[in-house]
Scaffold this motif. Sequence first.
Motif, short mmCIF file in Angstrom:
data_model
loop_
_atom_site.label_atom_id
_atom_site.label_comp_id
_atom_site.label_asym_id
_atom_site.label_seq_id
_atom_site.Cartn_x
_atom_site.Cartn_y
_atom_site.Cartn_z
N HIS A 107 0.84 -1.19 0.00
CA HIS A 107 0.00 0.00 0.00
C HIS A 107 0.88 1.23 0.00
CE1 HIS A 107 -3.10 -2.72 2.20
NE2 HIS A 107 -3.15 -2.89 0.89
N ASP A 108 1.77 1.34 -0.96
CA ASP A 108 2.62 2.51 -1.10
C ASP A 108 2.26 3.20 -2.42
OD1 ASP A 108 3.47 0.27 -2.39
OD2 ASP A 108 5.59 0.51 -1.95
N PHE A 109 1.71 4.40 -2.32
CA PHE A 109 1.15 5.09 -3.47
C PHE A 109 1.76 6.49 -3.59
CE2 PHE A 109 -2.07 2.03 -2.25
CZ PHE A 109 -2.44 1.47 -3.46
N PHE A 110 2.20 6.80 -4.80
CA PHE A 110 2.58 8.15 -5.19
C PHE A 110 1.60 8.63 -6.26
CE2 PHE A 110 6.99 7.16 -3.70
CZ PHE A 110 7.10 8.22 -2.81
N PHE A 111 1.11 9.85 -6.09
CA PHE A 111 0.23 10.46 -7.08
C PHE A 111 0.81 11.82 -7.44
CE2 PHE A 111 -2.40 7.70 -4.43
CZ PHE A 111 -2.98 6.88 -5.39
N MET B 12 1.72 7.00 -9.89
CA MET B 12 3.09 6.95 -10.40
C MET B 12 3.89 5.94 -9.60
SD MET B 12 6.01 9.88 -9.97
CE MET B 12 5.88 9.67 -8.19
N ARG B 13 4.78 5.25 -10.29
CA ARG B 13 5.80 4.39 -9.66
C ARG B 13 7.13 5.11 -9.74
NH1 ARG B 13 3.49 -0.10 -12.64
NH2 ARG B 13 5.23 0.15 -14.10
N HIS B 14 7.79 5.27 -8.60
CA HIS B 14 9.07 6.00 -8.60
C HIS B 14 9.96 5.41 -7.50
CE1 HIS B 14 11.89 9.25 -9.23
NE2 HIS B 14 11.10 9.75 -10.16
N PRO B 15 10.86 4.48 -7.82
CA PRO B 15 11.73 3.87 -6.80
C PRO B 15 12.61 4.90 -6.08
CG PRO B 15 11.77 2.59 -8.84
CD PRO B 15 11.04 3.85 -9.14
N PHE C 35 0.44 7.23 1.41
CA PHE C 35 -0.40 7.77 0.34
C PHE C 35 0.01 9.23 0.17
CE2 PHE C 35 -2.54 4.50 2.69
CZ PHE C 35 -3.11 3.68 1.74
N LEU C 36 0.89 9.50 -0.77
CA LEU C 36 1.48 10.82 -0.93
C LEU C 36 1.06 11.42 -2.27
CD1 LEU C 36 5.06 10.16 0.50
CD2 LEU C 36 3.14 11.31 1.62
N TYR C 37 0.63 12.67 -2.22
CA TYR C 37 0.13 13.38 -3.39
C TYR C 37 1.05 14.58 -3.64
CZ TYR C 37 -4.01 10.60 -2.41
OH TYR C 37 -4.88 9.56 -2.18
N ILE C 38 1.69 14.58 -4.80
CA ILE C 38 2.66 15.61 -5.15
C ILE C 38 2.07 16.46 -6.27
CG2 ILE C 38 5.02 16.05 -5.91
CD1 ILE C 38 5.78 13.28 -4.90
N ASP C 39 2.02 17.74 -6.04
CA ASP C 39 1.56 18.70 -7.06
C ASP C 39 2.75 19.53 -7.51
OD1 ASP C 39 -1.08 17.86 -6.91
OD2 ASP C 39 -1.52 19.23 -5.25
N VAL C 40 3.06 19.45 -8.80
CA VAL C 40 4.17 20.20 -9.37
C VAL C 40 3.69 20.88 -10.65
CG1 VAL C 40 5.92 18.65 -8.42
CG2 VAL C 40 4.99 18.21 -10.69
N ASP C 41 4.51 21.76 -11.14
CA ASP C 41 4.21 22.44 -12.40
C ASP C 41 4.22 21.41 -13.52
OD1 ASP C 41 3.88 24.09 -14.53
OD2 ASP C 41 5.77 25.19 -14.27
#
Length: 638
Positions: free
Chosen positions: A249-253, A259-262, A285-291
């Motif tokens: 249950h490791d999620f990057f958004f 997204m999968r990002h080792p 459960f991490l949500y990253i907002d970038v340009d």
Amino acid sequence: MSDIISLLPDSVANQIAAGEVIQRPASVVKELVENAVDAGAKTIHVIIVDAGRTSIQVIDDGRGMSETDARLSFERHATSKIRKADDLFALHTMGFRGEALASIAAVAQVELLTRMADEEIGTRIQIAASKVVSQEPAAAPVGSSFKVDNLFYNVPARRKFLKSNATELSNILQAFERIVLVYPDIHFILHHNGAELQNLKPASLRQRIADVYGRQYSQDLLPVEVQTTLCNITGFVGKPETARKKSGHDFFFVNGRYMRHPYFHKAVVTAYDRMIPEGMQVPYFLYIDVDPAAVDVNIHPTKTEIKFENEQAIWQVLTATVRDALGRFCDVPAIDFDVQGKPDIPVFDPSRDSIAAPKVNYNPDYNPFNSGAWGHGGTGERDMSSRGQRVPSDWEQLYDIASASPSREEDQSLFPTDDSGSDISSVNCKLSAVNCQLDPSPLHYQYKGCYIMTAVKSGLMIIDQHRADVRIRYERYLQQLENHAAATQQMLFPESVRFSPAECVILQQILPSLTAIGFDLSDLGGNTFAINGIPAGLEGIDPVSLLQQIVTDAQDHSFCDDSASDISSINNKLSTINKNIALSLAQSVAVPYGQVLSNDEMEQLVNELFACSNVNYTPNGKPILSILPQTDIERLFA
């Protein structure tokens, strides 16, 4: 010489594109649900039949499409998201390349029913193998309804290599979860073969996580939130006590996209340094907002791999953010003196306080050889006249006895007896010397609690104690599974465990094997199971964590197609399941690194290892032992 280069027909080009975009039924569900999200839907209903082999239908209440847009949506590279090349660097939606519907229509039979809010009548289109079968006006609610039947019906090779229904359904549920976790404000409903698997009503993000993975799961999460000029990070991370060997249950958004990002995964693990055992993982459960201009999402057909412009800077921000969350919620051990009950530390005042040096009380005349009884400490005086002199004046000769090892008759002549003819002290001294001489050196030596070292004819053999025990227990559990000879230890207080729908599908598939190895589980409904018994010999193991780990490991393995009816296929599938369960169980209960073993325990471990069918490697191919040749050892001292 004639020309040999020609343009591919559209039908062939669509099938080639489908090979990249549509890999399995889960890919169809992902593309259709993402289109529904982009259409502004507030309720999305997904209906699956036979894990997507027979039918996949996605119904939404979004904007819908006009008659022209409905027809153009099935053409290659037809999209409403891009008008010029610069739009690729300002994407805020899910799909944008316009290949999804064209790829689906190339390998399946598709029916689209759609209507816009400002139109009185909708449009129905039927397409099979990239060919339009019919297009006609039809009554329809506002929104769109895509129905995909007989996936890969015209590509038998692709359909043949689909996995079992349980595996394909698990993949569908995983793809479904990756979308519902991004949009907690949308109502999602999922049905499979007429049974409702998910009914997720609009809620907060924490509540959405609880609805998917269980109420207890959300209580173990810590909120994360930071805003910088480079990126904004929000979401939740697990507490250190939730660490497992494989979280699952490791999620990057990133900008609302899974997204999968080792590299970023390592950043999260680094934040838990020295808080969880090495090799363990925590859910997040991490949500990253970038340009959008700082990322490139077009490097993978499924868009799950993303390239960042400032990866190292985001790595540092991510690590600092997780550490800050752990510190703010007191999940990092610390000493806090600003609370009630703080220790009272007086201030030293040299003018008022007089400090005296501590004194040690001892008897300067005490001599242990003049004591009346050995082994009583010797702090008090004894009456030596009543017992007689027990220690000879030439007691230094005892060291000569220990080294020369004389015979019994010679020993007795060196020890004088007391008045009663007793030579107890003489016998005690002699036995002590003999024991020091005959104490055998151990057969094995444990190095740093991880390796067992023992001498062999060709040199020095080094054995990894954890991997050796994994091999031993793996073969033992595998034999119990094959012979159905495992014993069950009933629990005094049964425990309950809740799984996600994807994990519950896997659990139902491996449940017979779990029962054969000694687990006693009962279904409580709502994807919750009661653990009434566990395999005998697993004392001290958390049954909930153990069962969750077995199910998580089983998700990473694909089994044979359960539609096969021949005996060999069924036996191969059962054998694969048994091996996966035996390996997961062995890895969970094997001797851990750092556990100190006695010489007898090391001897038993070595003997059991060499009784196994393969002593060199673990079931997953890792080396168990290594031999340092005698010639290499002698060369070190040359």
